[in-house]
Design a protein around this motif. Structure first.
Motif, PDB file in Angstrom:
ATOM      1  N   TYR A 194      39.518 -24.357   1.500  1.00  0.00           N
ATOM      2  CA  TYR A 194      39.351 -25.698   0.957  1.00  0.00           C
ATOM      3  C   TYR A 194      40.263 -25.863  -0.251  1.00  0.00           C
ATOM      4  CZ  TYR A 194      35.004 -25.742   3.641  1.00  0.00           C
ATOM      5  OH  TYR A 194      34.078 -25.687   4.640  1.00  0.00           O
ATOM      6  N   HIS A 195      40.830 -27.003  -0.388  1.00  0.00           N
ATOM      7  CA  HIS A 195      41.586 -27.338  -1.588  1.00  0.00           C
ATOM      8  C   HIS A 195      40.761 -28.336  -2.383  1.00  0.00           C
ATOM      9  CE1 HIS A 195      45.668 -26.161   0.406  1.00  0.00           C
ATOM     10  NE2 HIS A 195      44.856 -25.142   0.216  1.00  0.00           N
ATOM     11  N   GLU A 196      40.377 -27.936  -3.567  1.00  0.00           N
ATOM     12  CA  GLU A 196      39.460 -28.758  -4.329  1.00  0.00           C
ATOM     13  C   GLU A 196      39.949 -28.937  -5.758  1.00  0.00           C
ATOM     14  OE1 GLU A 196      35.124 -27.992  -2.428  1.00  0.00           O
ATOM     15  OE2 GLU A 196      35.815 -26.550  -3.893  1.00  0.00           O
ATOM     16  N   VAL A 197      39.534 -30.045  -6.335  1.00  0.00           N
ATOM     17  CA  VAL A 197      39.763 -30.300  -7.750  1.00  0.00           C
ATOM     18  C   VAL A 197      38.457 -29.974  -8.466  1.00  0.00           C
ATOM     19  CG1 VAL A 197      40.338 -32.037  -9.484  1.00  0.00           C
ATOM     20  CG2 VAL A 197      41.460 -32.078  -7.242  1.00  0.00           C
ATOM     21  N   GLY A 198      38.520 -28.986  -9.339  1.00  0.00           N
ATOM     22  CA  GLY A 198      37.313 -28.520 -10.001  1.00  0.00           C
ATOM     23  C   GLY A 198      37.386 -28.670 -11.504  1.00  0.00           C
TER      24      GLY A 198
END
Ligand SMILES: [Zn+2]
Length: 112
Positions: A59-63
């Motif tokens: 997954y590519h996520e903005v955290g």
């Protein structure tokens, strides 16, 4: 005497997404410019050894490290659009508001 414990579980690998290490974006949850782009990959583990990935692609996520808010990068077209176009080097260091916010303890926990 040796006991064998077969413990199933899951392990999540989280690391900065390659090419986005220096990218800092605004968090849509708390508003702080403190979110980074992460690669998250969940694996099925047996005896704490990762065996099978739950997904073939991470997954590519903005955290956000302040409020622990994560969202899929597909909901942040601005992040991908801005990537490589806005010089971010030195921006975080010259951002006292962001530094103060980063030092503050997280006040809320939000899990997806
Ligand atoms: Zn946040």
């Amino acid at each position: 005497m040796v006991f064998f414990f077969f413990t199933c579980g899951e392990h999540t690998f989280t690391s900065r997404l390659k090419g986005y290490e220096d990218v800092t974006v605004q968090c849509m949850n708390c508003g702080n410019v403190s979110a980074h782009v992460f690669k998250r990959w969940q694996w099925f583990t047996l005896c704490f050894v990762p065996i099978i990935p739950f997904s073939f692609k991470p997954y590519h996520e903005v955290g956000c490290h302040i409020c622990r808010f994560f969202q899929d990068i597909k909901y942040r077209p601005d992040v991908e659009a801005n990537h490589g176009q806005i010089p971010m080097n030195g921006y975080g260091a010259q951002h006292p508001a962001g530094a103060a916010a980063a030092a503050a303890p997280p006040e809320q926990h939000q899990y997806k």
